[in-house]
Design a protein around this motif. Structure first.
Motif, PDB file in Angstrom:
ATOM      1  N   ALA A  77       4.230   8.550   6.282  1.00 43.46           N
ATOM      2  CA  ALA A  77       3.832   9.855   5.755  1.00 43.46           C
ATOM      3  C   ALA A  77       5.049  10.747   5.527  1.00 43.46           C
ATOM      4  O   ALA A  77       5.117  11.491   4.533  1.00 43.46           O
ATOM      5  CB  ALA A  77       2.857  10.529   6.715  1.00 43.46           C
ATOM      6  N   THR A  78       6.030  10.650   6.420  1.00 43.00           N
ATOM      7  CA  THR A  78       7.258  11.426   6.254  1.00 43.00           C
ATOM      8  C   THR A  78       8.023  10.979   5.014  1.00 43.00           C
ATOM      9  O   THR A  78       8.517  11.801   4.234  1.00 43.00           O
ATOM     10  CB  THR A  78       8.151  11.277   7.499  1.00 43.00           C
ATOM     11  N   CYS A  79       8.097   9.656   4.829  1.00 41.87           N
ATOM     12  CA  CYS A  79       8.789   9.125   3.651  1.00 41.87           C
ATOM     13  C   CYS A  79       8.079   9.533   2.365  1.00 41.87           C
ATOM     14  O   CYS A  79       8.724   9.864   1.358  1.00 41.87           O
ATOM     15  CB  CYS A  79       8.870   7.598   3.732  1.00 41.87           C
ATOM     16  N   VAL A  80       6.769   9.520   2.378  1.00 44.73           N
ATOM     17  CA  VAL A  80       5.995   9.909   1.198  1.00 44.73           C
ATOM     18  C   VAL A  80       6.212  11.389   0.894  1.00 44.73           C
ATOM     19  O   VAL A  80       6.373  11.782  -0.265  1.00 44.73           O
ATOM     20  CB  VAL A  80       4.500   9.603   1.411  1.00 44.73           C
ATOM     21  N   ALA A  81       6.208  12.213   1.946  1.00 43.93           N
ATOM     22  CA  ALA A  81       6.426  13.649   1.749  1.00 43.93           C
ATOM     23  C   ALA A  81       7.801  13.926   1.146  1.00 43.93           C
ATOM     24  O   ALA A  81       7.960  14.870   0.355  1.00 43.93           O
ATOM     25  CB  ALA A  81       6.276  14.381   3.078  1.00 43.93           C
ATOM     26  N   ASP A  82       8.788  13.111   1.507  1.00 44.04           N
ATOM     27  CA  ASP A  82      10.139  13.263   0.968  1.00 44.04           C
ATOM     28  C   ASP A  82      10.346  12.502  -0.342  1.00 44.04           C
ATOM     29  O   ASP A  82      11.449  12.524  -0.889  1.00 44.04           O
ATOM     30  CB  ASP A  82      11.175  12.777   1.988  1.00 44.04           C
ATOM     31  N   ALA A  83       9.292  11.810  -0.792  1.00 41.13           N
ATOM     32  CA  ALA A  83       9.368  10.994  -2.018  1.00 41.13           C
ATOM     33  C   ALA A  83      10.526  10.000  -1.936  1.00 41.13           C
ATOM     34  O   ALA A  83      11.257   9.774  -2.912  1.00 41.13           O
ATOM     35  CB  ALA A  83       9.507  11.881  -3.252  1.00 41.13           C
ATOM     36  N   ASP A  84      10.675   9.389  -0.761  1.00 42.55           N
ATOM     37  CA  ASP A  84      11.787   8.457  -0.528  1.00 42.55           C
ATOM     38  C   ASP A  84      11.231   7.037  -0.427  1.00 42.55           C
ATOM     39  O   ASP A  84      10.950   6.539   0.673  1.00 42.55           O
ATOM     40  CB  ASP A  84      12.517   8.852   0.766  1.00 42.55           C
ATOM     41  N   ALA A  85      11.080   6.369  -1.573  1.00 46.13           N
ATOM     42  CA  ALA A  85      10.518   5.018  -1.596  1.00 46.13           C
ATOM     43  C   ALA A  85      11.449   4.005  -0.946  1.00 46.13           C
ATOM     44  O   ALA A  85      10.991   3.036  -0.328  1.00 46.13           O
ATOM     45  CB  ALA A  85      10.225   4.608  -3.038  1.00 46.13           C
ATOM     46  N   THR A  86      12.756   4.229  -1.066  1.00 46.61           N
ATOM     47  CA  THR A  86      13.721   3.297  -0.478  1.00 46.61           C
ATOM     48  C   THR A  86      13.616   3.289   1.040  1.00 46.61           C
ATOM     49  O   THR A  86      13.592   2.229   1.673  1.00 46.61           O
ATOM     50  CB  THR A  86      15.150   3.681  -0.891  1.00 46.61           C
ATOM     51  N   ARG A  87      13.528   4.482   1.622  1.00 50.18           N
ATOM     52  CA  ARG A  87      13.402   4.571   3.077  1.00 50.18           C
ATOM     53  C   ARG A  87      12.064   4.008   3.539  1.00 50.18           C
ATOM     54  O   ARG A  87      11.966   3.426   4.621  1.00 50.18           O
ATOM     55  CB  ARG A  87      13.557   6.029   3.521  1.00 50.18           C
ATOM     56  N   LEU A  88      11.030   4.165   2.720  1.00 52.65           N
ATOM     57  CA  LEU A  88       9.718   3.623   3.063  1.00 52.65           C
ATOM     58  C   LEU A  88       9.755   2.100   3.120  1.00 52.65           C
ATOM     59  O   LEU A  88       9.216   1.490   4.048  1.00 52.65           O
ATOM     60  CB  LEU A  88       8.672   4.075   2.048  1.00 52.65           C
ATOM     61  N   ARG A  89      10.401   1.475   2.141  1.00 54.39           N
ATOM     62  CA  ARG A  89      10.529   0.013   2.158  1.00 54.39           C
ATOM     63  C   ARG A  89      11.366  -0.455   3.345  1.00 54.39           C
ATOM     64  O   ARG A  89      11.050  -1.477   3.977  1.00 54.39           O
ATOM     65  CB  ARG A  89      11.138  -0.474   0.847  1.00 54.39           C
ATOM     66  N   ALA A  90      12.426   0.298   3.656  1.00 53.79           N
ATOM     67  CA  ALA A  90      13.264  -0.058   4.802  1.00 53.79           C
ATOM     68  C   ALA A  90      12.474   0.059   6.105  1.00 53.79           C
ATOM     69  O   ALA A  90      12.621  -0.776   7.012  1.00 53.79           O
ATOM     70  CB  ALA A  90      14.505   0.839   4.845  1.00 53.79           C
ATOM     71  N   LEU A  91      11.636   1.107   6.198  1.00 51.16           N
ATOM     72  CA  LEU A  91      10.790   1.280   7.383  1.00 51.16           C
ATOM     73  C   LEU A  91       9.846   0.097   7.536  1.00 51.16           C
ATOM     74  O   LEU A  91       9.699  -0.455   8.637  1.00 51.16           O
ATOM     75  CB  LEU A  91       9.993   2.577   7.250  1.00 51.16           C
ATOM     76  N   ARG A  92       9.198  -0.288   6.440  1.00 50.38           N
ATOM     77  CA  ARG A  92       8.260  -1.411   6.496  1.00 50.38           C
ATOM     78  C   ARG A  92       8.971  -2.688   6.931  1.00 50.38           C
ATOM     79  O   ARG A  92       8.474  -3.429   7.779  1.00 50.38           O
ATOM     80  CB  ARG A  92       7.590  -1.607   5.139  1.00 50.38           C
ATOM     81  N   ASP A  93      10.129  -2.958   6.351  1.00 53.06           N
ATOM     82  CA  ASP A  93      10.872  -4.176   6.700  1.00 53.06           C
ATOM     83  C   ASP A  93      11.270  -4.159   8.171  1.00 53.06           C
ATOM     84  O   ASP A  93      11.173  -5.192   8.859  1.00 53.06           O
ATOM     85  CB  ASP A  93      12.121  -4.311   5.814  1.00 53.06           C
ATOM     86  N   GLN A 152       0.436   6.533   3.385  1.00 51.63           N
ATOM     87  CA  GLN A 152       0.456   6.820   1.951  1.00 51.63           C
ATOM     88  C   GLN A 152      -0.861   7.415   1.442  1.00 51.63           C
ATOM     89  O   GLN A 152      -0.969   7.732   0.260  1.00 51.63           O
ATOM     90  CB  GLN A 152       0.733   5.531   1.170  1.00 51.63           C
ATOM     91  N   LEU A 153      -1.841   7.530   2.331  1.00 47.22           N
ATOM     92  CA  LEU A 153      -3.188   7.999   1.968  1.00 47.22           C
ATOM     93  C   LEU A 153      -3.844   7.083   0.937  1.00 47.22           C
ATOM     94  O   LEU A 153      -4.659   7.520   0.115  1.00 47.22           O
ATOM     95  CB  LEU A 153      -3.149   9.439   1.424  1.00 47.22           C
ATOM     96  N   ARG A 154      -3.524   5.804   1.016  1.00 49.15           N
ATOM     97  CA  ARG A 154      -4.144   4.818   0.108  1.00 49.15           C
ATOM     98  C   ARG A 154      -5.376   4.252   0.812  1.00 49.15           C
ATOM     99  O   ARG A 154      -5.420   3.100   1.236  1.00 49.15           O
ATOM    100  CB  ARG A 154      -3.130   3.738  -0.263  1.00 49.15           C
ATOM    101  N   PHE A 155      -6.404   5.078   0.898  1.00 45.11           N
ATOM    102  CA  PHE A 155      -7.562   4.743   1.709  1.00 45.11           C
ATOM    103  C   PHE A 155      -8.441   3.665   1.078  1.00 45.11           C
ATOM    104  O   PHE A 155      -9.177   2.979   1.791  1.00 45.11           O
ATOM    105  CB  PHE A 155      -8.389   5.994   1.984  1.00 45.11           C
ATOM    106  N   VAL A 156      -8.404   3.536  -0.244  1.00 46.10           N
ATOM    107  CA  VAL A 156      -9.232   2.505  -0.875  1.00 46.10           C
ATOM    108  C   VAL A 156      -8.771   1.119  -0.438  1.00 46.10           C
ATOM    109  O   VAL A 156      -9.572   0.288   0.021  1.00 46.10           O
ATOM    110  CB  VAL A 156      -9.180   2.625  -2.415  1.00 46.10           C
ATOM    111  N   ARG A 157      -7.478   0.869  -0.559  1.00 40.20           N
ATOM    112  CA  ARG A 157      -6.956  -0.435  -0.156  1.00 40.20           C
ATOM    113  C   ARG A 157      -7.071  -0.640   1.342  1.00 40.20           C
ATOM    114  O   ARG A 157      -7.361  -1.741   1.817  1.00 40.20           O
ATOM    115  CB  ARG A 157      -5.499  -0.563  -0.606  1.00 40.20           C
ATOM    116  N   LEU A 158      -6.850   0.423   2.109  1.00 38.70           N
ATOM    117  CA  LEU A 158      -6.997   0.335   3.559  1.00 38.70           C
ATOM    118  C   LEU A 158      -8.432  -0.025   3.926  1.00 38.70           C
ATOM    119  O   LEU A 158      -8.676  -0.868   4.798  1.00 38.70           O
ATOM    120  CB  LEU A 158      -6.597   1.664   4.196  1.00 38.70           C
ATOM    121  N   SER A 159      -9.390   0.601   3.254  1.00 36.56           N
ATOM    122  CA  SER A 159     -10.800   0.306   3.507  1.00 36.56           C
ATOM    123  C   SER A 159     -11.137  -1.131   3.137  1.00 36.56           C
ATOM    124  O   SER A 159     -11.892  -1.812   3.843  1.00 36.56           O
ATOM    125  CB  SER A 159     -11.686   1.270   2.714  1.00 36.56           C
ATOM    126  N   LEU A 160     -10.568  -1.602   2.027  1.00 31.93           N
ATOM    127  CA  LEU A 160     -10.814  -2.986   1.618  1.00 31.93           C
ATOM    128  C   LEU A 160     -10.307  -3.973   2.660  1.00 31.93           C
ATOM    129  O   LEU A 160     -10.906  -5.028   2.863  1.00 31.93           O
ATOM    130  CB  LEU A 160     -10.135  -3.256   0.268  1.00 31.93           C
TER     131      LEU A 160
END
Length: 205
Positions: A77-93, A152-160
């Motif tokens: 959520a912090t990465c999304v708020a900062d619009a930092d996709a690179t840091r988000l991918r690094a966090l996931r990895d 990311q608030l992607r609740f549709v995919r999360l629900s699926l």
């Protein structure tokens, strides 16, 4: 004005997605409850007790898995708020590496120690411990991707992902039991449900 409007739209989207997620988890829990009723009918008392032990074991591991998911959600959520996709991918990895290692350690503990656990808990077979143990790395990994989706608030995919878990566990588990695979079959359905969840949720970042 446009920034304020965008915030309102994001908030409205989050509320709608949250309602969808709540409905999805309710349906998933109802499906799992129905599955337990059917397993209780199809399996004998001793076999259902063995299956309940495996489910309880998974619930114990869920405390660790939930911690991973909440950590992923918070920092995503912090990465999304900062619009930092690179840091988000690094966090996931970064989280996935630790999830695979942690899940692998639990897998070794359960799978290699399956005969010992069967003796300790007086179960009819050691196979359920080995089967669910082999699914632990995927179980840990899917929690990271679920957390990323939540952040990311992607609740549709999360629900699926929750629906996939319920449908696969119920469908394959009951099929395997009907084929005569007993507790091992029900456990295999649960293990494959984790795989289905991971396939739906993976690649979140």
């Amino acid at each position: 004005m446009s920034a304020a409007l965008q915030r309102l739209r994001t908030r409205a989207s989050g509320l709608g997605g949250g309602a969808l997620f709540l409905a999805s988890t309710t349906v998933g829990n109802a499906g799992n409850y129905l599955g337990n009723l059917l397993f209780g009918r199809w399996l004998g008392p001793a076999e259902f007790a063995d299956l309940s032990l495996i489910i309880t074991l998974v619930l114990v591991v869920t405390f660790v898995v939930t911690t991973l998911q909440l950590t992923a959600a918070r920092f995503a959520a912090t990465c999304v708020a900062d619009a930092d996709a690179t840091r988000l991918r690094a966090l996931r990895d970064w989280l996935l590496r630790r999830a695979w290692v942690g899940g692998g350690a639990v897998a070794l503990l359960l799978a290699l120690g399956a005969p010992l656990w069967a003796r300790i808990f007086h179960t009819a077979s050691a196979w359920p411990f080995a089967i669910i143990g082999l699914a632990m790395p995927v179980y840990f990994a899917q929690s990271v991707d679920r957390g990323i989706l939540q952040g990311q608030l992607r609740f549709v995919r999360l629900s699926l992902s929750f629906q996939a878990e319920m449908v696969v566990r119920l469908g394959l588990g009951l099929l395997f039991v009907a084929l005569g695979w007993s507790v091992g079959g029900a456990t295999a359905g649960l293990a494959l449900a984790f795989v289905a969840t991971w396939l739906v949720a993976r690649g979140a970042a």
